[in-house]
Every structure is written in structure tokens, then in C-alpha cells.
Design a protein around this motif. Structure first.
Motif, mmCIF file in Angstrom:
data_model
loop_
_atom_site.group_PDB
_atom_site.id
_atom_site.type_symbol
_atom_site.label_atom_id
_atom_site.label_comp_id
_atom_site.label_asym_id
_atom_site.label_seq_id
_atom_site.Cartn_x
_atom_site.Cartn_y
_atom_site.Cartn_z
ATOM 1 N N THR A 1 0.962 -1.219 -0.045
ATOM 2 C CA THR A 1 0.112 -0.078 0.029
ATOM 3 C C THR A 1 0.902 1.270 0.113
ATOM 4 O OG1 THR A 1 -1.646 -1.243 1.148
ATOM 5 C CG2 THR A 1 -2.061 1.088 1.128
ATOM 6 N N GLY A 2 1.233 1.463 -1.277
ATOM 7 C CA GLY A 2 2.317 2.734 -1.402
ATOM 8 C C GLY A 2 3.798 2.371 -1.112
ATOM 9 N N GLY A 3 4.924 3.216 -1.726
ATOM 10 C CA GLY A 3 5.963 2.730 -1.301
ATOM 11 C C GLY A 3 6.351 2.862 0.114
ATOM 12 N N LYS A 4 5.651 3.607 1.054
ATOM 13 C CA LYS A 4 5.940 3.705 2.336
ATOM 14 C C LYS A 4 5.781 2.466 3.056
ATOM 15 C CE LYS A 4 5.244 7.695 5.276
ATOM 16 N NZ LYS A 4 4.333 8.681 5.389
ATOM 17 N N GLN A 5 4.551 1.657 2.518
ATOM 18 C CA GLN A 5 4.594 0.332 3.406
ATOM 19 C C GLN A 5 5.690 -0.551 2.916
ATOM 20 O OE1 GLN A 5 1.072 -2.124 2.369
ATOM 21 N NE2 GLN A 5 1.015 -2.896 4.599
ATOM 22 N N ILE A 6 6.045 -0.635 1.672
ATOM 23 C CA ILE A 6 7.315 -1.413 1.162
ATOM 24 C C ILE A 6 8.318 -1.278 2.026
ATOM 25 C CG2 ILE A 6 8.736 -1.746 -0.706
ATOM 26 C CD1 ILE A 6 5.978 -2.934 -1.288
ATOM 27 N N LEU A 7 8.893 0.044 2.305
ATOM 28 C CA LEU A 7 9.939 0.235 3.256
ATOM 29 C C LEU A 7 9.797 -0.313 4.568
ATOM 30 C CD1 LEU A 7 10.432 4.017 1.528
ATOM 31 C CD2 LEU A 7 12.012 1.780 0.891
ATOM 32 N N TYR A 8 8.510 0.216 4.892
ATOM 33 C CA TYR A 8 8.336 -0.320 6.342
ATOM 34 C C TYR A 8 8.147 -1.757 6.437
ATOM 35 C CZ TYR A 8 5.653 -0.074 10.806
ATOM 36 O OH TYR A 8 5.096 -0.206 12.020
ATOM 37 N N SER B 1 10.600 10.010 6.808
ATOM 38 C CA SER B 1 9.894 8.812 7.233
ATOM 39 C C SER B 1 11.275 7.842 7.845
ATOM 40 C CB SER B 1 9.105 8.146 6.455
ATOM 41 O OG SER B 1 7.759 9.136 6.399
ATOM 42 N N TYR B 2 12.156 7.906 6.926
ATOM 43 C CA TYR B 2 13.238 6.875 7.244
ATOM 44 C C TYR B 2 13.621 6.851 8.574
ATOM 45 C CZ TYR B 2 14.306 7.111 1.922
ATOM 46 O OH TYR B 2 14.082 7.307 0.542
ATOM 47 N N PRO B 3 14.199 7.560 9.517
ATOM 48 C CA PRO B 3 14.468 7.443 10.608
ATOM 49 C C PRO B 3 13.582 7.018 11.384
ATOM 50 C CG PRO B 3 15.301 9.519 10.095
ATOM 51 C CD PRO B 3 14.407 9.175 8.947
ATOM 52 N N SER C 1 17.346 0.392 -2.086
ATOM 53 C CA SER C 1 17.150 1.669 -2.885
ATOM 54 C C SER C 1 15.827 2.211 -2.951
ATOM 55 C CB SER C 1 17.953 1.027 -4.254
ATOM 56 O OG SER C 1 18.152 2.135 -5.213
ATOM 57 N N ASP C 2 15.614 3.287 -2.730
ATOM 58 C CA ASP C 2 14.220 3.835 -2.923
ATOM 59 C C ASP C 2 14.233 4.779 -4.326
ATOM 60 O OD1 ASP C 2 11.926 5.315 -2.752
ATOM 61 O OD2 ASP C 2 12.170 6.002 -0.853
ATOM 62 N N ASP C 3 13.794 4.152 -5.068
ATOM 63 C CA ASP C 3 13.640 4.598 -6.813
ATOM 64 C C ASP C 3 12.632 5.551 -7.012
ATOM 65 O OD1 ASP C 3 16.206 3.136 -6.725
ATOM 66 O OD2 ASP C 3 15.629 2.088 -8.143
ATOM 67 N N MET C 4 11.864 6.063 -6.111
ATOM 68 C CA MET C 4 10.345 6.367 -6.271
ATOM 69 C C MET C 4 10.335 7.743 -7.008
ATOM 70 S SD MET C 4 7.345 6.092 -5.315
ATOM 71 C CE MET C 4 7.601 5.300 -3.608
ATOM 72 N N TYR C 5 11.542 8.438 -7.215
ATOM 73 C CA TYR C 5 11.377 9.609 -8.141
ATOM 74 C C TYR C 5 12.272 9.390 -9.521
ATOM 75 C CZ TYR C 5 9.601 12.226 -4.305
ATOM 76 O OH TYR C 5 8.853 12.353 -3.480
HETATM 77 C C1 LIG Z 1 11.562 9.460 -1.151
HETATM 78 C C2 LIG Z 1 10.240 8.832 -1.093
HETATM 79 N N1 LIG Z 1 10.164 7.422 -0.650
HETATM 80 C C3 LIG Z 1 8.727 6.957 -0.584
HETATM 81 C C4 LIG Z 1 7.753 7.786 -0.687
HETATM 82 C C5 LIG Z 1 6.360 7.032 -0.347
HETATM 83 O O1 LIG Z 1 5.403 7.139 -1.552
HETATM 84 P P1 LIG Z 1 4.010 6.451 -1.438
HETATM 85 O O2 LIG Z 1 3.108 7.688 -1.565
HETATM 86 O O3 LIG Z 1 3.913 5.710 -2.659
HETATM 87 O O4 LIG Z 1 3.995 5.785 -0.326
HETATM 88 C C6 LIG Z 1 7.677 9.181 -0.752
HETATM 89 C C7 LIG Z 1 6.732 9.846 -0.751
HETATM 90 O O5 LIG Z 1 6.596 11.073 -0.328
HETATM 91 C C8 LIG Z 1 8.984 9.609 -0.925
HETATM 92 O O6 LIG Z 1 9.252 10.860 -0.998
#
Ligand SMILES: Cc1ncc(COP(=O)(O)O)c(C=O)c1O
Length: 400
Positions: free
Chosen positions: A98-105, A127-129, A203-207
Motif C-alpha cells: 500500500t504505497g512505497g511507504k509500506q514497502i520500506l516499512y 520517514s526513514y529514521p 534503494s528507494d527509486d520513487m523519483y
Molecule cells: C523518497 C520517498 N520514498 C517513498 C515515498 C512514499 O511514496 P508512497 O506515496 O507511494 O507511499 C515518498 C513519498 O513522499 C518519498 O518521497
């Protein structure tokens, strides 16, 4: 017995969401506010993607799915990794959340034990730290200043690694600076990592798709194939396809890690939204012309913001390679007093006075670990950006 958990005490709410909420509140109160805080594209999801979602609803694709993604989406993600990154993953190496955020989490929850260290270059995504802390690990931030364009050097990475280092989080182009690592710059980091087999790479390749001029995106497992077996390549559709509300992120990595992440997800949220998954298949497999249009639009806005901010007294604004953020240095403004009488003792005071006196909402640098700076998200109209930059120029001209 305390009602709230000790875990909660380790983290703080997201400062970027706090700024956005405050700006929305002031707007609702009738104030003339320009929000440069939000990290999302200001335009709509492309029509072909919306149509795919409507078709999915009409076809009754509205039930639970496999916890970590439908086979159609996993196949589309495998094709994406091959086509755009030259990376071979099989569906069993793919997870969808559910979003990149949940993947990292999920990845941090599945792997961090007390004492495990996670290296995070600063400025970092807020959000990382906190995610590392929630997972019980220890964030190790490494400050990367304007003198290296906010990028981590091989020497600094080497110095931060200890026997307890479990992960190195890499984000290029970066939120909040927009800095992107060339393949060569990245190779200097992977050359260090190859010597430390205990360190995994997130590696967070979101952008990835938001890169400008002739900059070419690179990701660690591609630059150094010997790291493939200990790299989690994370991405999502949120930023590239203007799909922040659909909540789809994904990653490719070693099967054992992918399975462990699925276990965490199965006991928390289960599958990501079924309809959004079908929309994401269309995003990845459908026409990609939208990405080029976006790039041109954002590049123009970046150039506008960088040139106008550099005209503001006390501000130095580097020109980043990607994303939709700039991260100007405001050393020249610190220690002064605003026209409204506010002492500008740090970047938080700067952002607060700027919002109160001019209605421009930005996020202060301390939230991202490097000061004195602020982050501008230029994912808003040219007219709003021009007006906001003019107000920032006037605000800085009024500092005494
Ligand atoms: C660097 C980075 N990684 C991950 C995300 C999370 O993206 P998502 O909205 O898909 O959860 C963000 C969102 O701001 C972000 O800036």
C-alpha cells in the motif's frame, strides 16, 4: 501502567504532513496561502489508468487478492524492471504494498533487530529514521552538505559502516533535495558496499522518472550486479503517474526477504487495494508518453524556482537533477529579524515567519536533518510558484 506504548514515544508525526495541514487550515480560515509543502504532483492521474480502474470495478475485481499482489501486476513489474533498469526479477521476487511507504516499512520490520544500524544519508526523507525506530533499529544519519550537492561520498559511507550495519538506505533522486547520483557517483558507493557483506541496500527509486536535462537514472543492483543478492529495489506509481491516492508501491529483491515482507503485510493490512492494482498494471504497461510531458513541465518549474530563489538575498539554491523539490541554503538569513519582528534564529523560525507574514508554506530543513535550509515542492502551478518566490524575495529583502 501507561496507556500509550513505548514504541510511540520513539517516533514523531511527519513534519511535512503537519505543514500541509497547517497551510490547509489557514486557507480554510480565508488566508491567502500558497502551499509548497506537499510532495505530490498537482495534476490528475492519466485517463487510461482511471479507465483501467473502472473496468476492474465493473468486472468485479473488488475482493481480497493475494497478500503481496495480483499475478498480473507482479508480471508487469518484472517487465518494468527489465525494460527500464535492466534487472531480472521473477514474480516470486516481487512484492506489492500500500504505497512505497509500506514497502520500506515492511522491509525494516522484517529485518531490524535491536542494535541493528541503518545508514541514512541526510538530508533524508522524513520517514526513514522514524520507520527504523519503529522497527526497533538504530538510524545512523550521515550529513551531506551543500558542498557535495547534498550527496554522500564514498569516504563518508565507509566511515559510517560498522559490524552492526544492516541496511544502507539510498534515495536518488532525493526527497528533499532533488539530488540525483550519476552511475559513476553511485559506483563509488557500491565499491564501498561490496567490501561489507553484512550491509544490505534499500534503494528507494520513487523519483526515477522525474529527472532533467540529460541526467540518466541509475539504481544500485544495475550499477553493481554483485550487490543484486542483497539489494531491495523499491519503487511505486505514486509520483511518476500522479497516483499518490491509489496507494501502490512495490519492490524486487531476494525471495527470502520478499517472503518475510509478505508475512508482515499479511498480519497488518493484507493486500493493497484490488482496483488500484489493476490501475497500476495499466500505468506500467500502458502508454508512457505522459512521463516525458511531466519531465518537461517539472524541469521548467525547477528552472523558474531556482533562478527566482537565487535572486532572494541570503538564499543559495542549487539546481538539482530530479524529483520536484529544491533545498535552498538560508545561512545568509539566520540571525536576522523579519519585517514582522520575528527573530530568525533557525530554519524553523524562518519557515514559521514566512508562513505567518507572507502566506507561503515551506518545510524547514531541520525536519530533513540538514540546516539551515528549507524544502520547496514545486509541484504546483507556474503562477503560484512565481507569486510564492516573489513573496520569498520580499520576505528576505525585509530581513534586518
Ligand atoms: C523518497 C520517498 N520514498 C517513498 C515515498 C512514499 O511514496 P508512497 O506515496 O507511494 O507511499 C515518498 C513519498 O513522499 C518519498 O518521497
Amino acid at each position: 501502567m501507561a496507556f500509550l506504548s513505548d514504541t510511540l514515544a520513539r517516533v514523531k508525526p511527519s513534519p511535512t504532513i503537519a505543514v500541509t495541514t497547517k497551510a490547509q487550515q489557514l486557507k480554510a480560515d480565508g488566508k491567502d496561502v500558497i502551499g509548497l509543502g506537499a510532495g505530490e504532483p498537482d495534476f490528475d492521474t492519466p485517463q487510461n489508468i482511471k479507465d483501467a480502474a473502472k473496468r476492474a470495478i465493473d468486472a468485479g475485481k473488488t475482493k481480497y487478492t493475494a497478500v503481496d499482489g495480483i499475478p498480473e501486476l507482479k508480471a508487469a513489474i518484472c517487465r518494468k524492471f527489465k525494460r527500464e533498469n535492466g534487472l531480472d526479477y521473477t514474480p516470486s521476487q516481487i512484492t506489492v504494498g500500500t504505497g512505497g511507504k509500506q514497502i520500506l516499512y515492511n522491509a525494516l520490520m522484517a529485518t531490524c533487530n535491536p542494535g541493528d544500524e541503518v545508514i541514512i544519508p541526510a538530508p533524508y526523507w522524513v520517514s526513514y529514521p522514524d520507520m527504523v525506530l519503529l522497527a526497533g533499529g538504530t538510524p545512523v544519519t550521515v550529513e551531506c552538505g551543500i558542498e557535495t550537492d547534498f550527496k554522500l561520498t564514498a569516504e563518508k559511507l565507509e566511515a559510517a559502516i560498522t559490524p552492526k550495519t544492516k541496511w544502507f538506505i539510498f534515495n536518488s533522486p532525493s526527497n528533499p533535495t532533488g539530488a540525483g547520483y550519476t552511475a559513476e557517483e553511485l559506483k563509488a558507493l557500491t565499491d564501498v558496499l561490496i567490501r561489507h557483506p553484512q550491509v544490505w541496500i534499500m534503494s528507494d527509486d520513487m523519483y526515477e522518472h522525474l529527472v532533467f536535462d540529460d541526467f540518466r537514472f541509475a539504481t544500485p543492483a544495475q550499477v553493481e550486479p554483485r550487490l543484486y543478492d542483497r539489494t531491495l529495489t523499491c519503487n511505486g506509481v505514486s509520483k511518476a503517474y500522479a497516483m499518490t491516492g491509489w496507494r501502490i508501491g512495490y519492490a524486487g529483491g531476494p525471495v527470502a526477504l520478499i517472503k518475510a515482507m509478505g508475512t508482515i503485510q499479511s498480519q497488518s493490512t493484507s493486500n493493497p487495494c484490488s482496483v488500484s492494482q489493476y490501475a497500476a498494471v495499466e500505468a506500467l504497461d500502458g502508454p508512457q508518453g505522459f512521463l516525458d510531458e511531466n519531465r518537461k513541465l517539472f524541469q521548467r518549474r525547477r528552472d523558474l524556482v531556482v533562478s527566482m530563489l537565487n535572486e532572494a538575498s541570503g538564499i543559495t539554491c542549487p539546481r538539482p537533477e530530479g524529483a520536484f523539490y529544491v533545498y535552498p541554503d538560508i545561512s545568509g538569513c539566520i540571525g536576522k529579524t523579519s519585517a514582522g519582528g520575528a527573530p530568525i534564529k533557525d530554519d524553523e523560525a524562518f519557515a514559521t515567519a514566512l508562513l505567518e507574514e507572507t502566506g507561503v508554506a515551506v518545510v524547514f530543513g531541520a525536519a530533513f536533518g540538514v540546516s539551515p535550509n528549507f524544502r520547496v515542492s514545486y509541484a504546483t502551478s507556474d503562477a503560484a510558484l512565481e507569486e510564492a518566490c516573489r513573496r520569498i524575495q520580499n520576505f528576505c529583502a525585509g530581513l534586518r
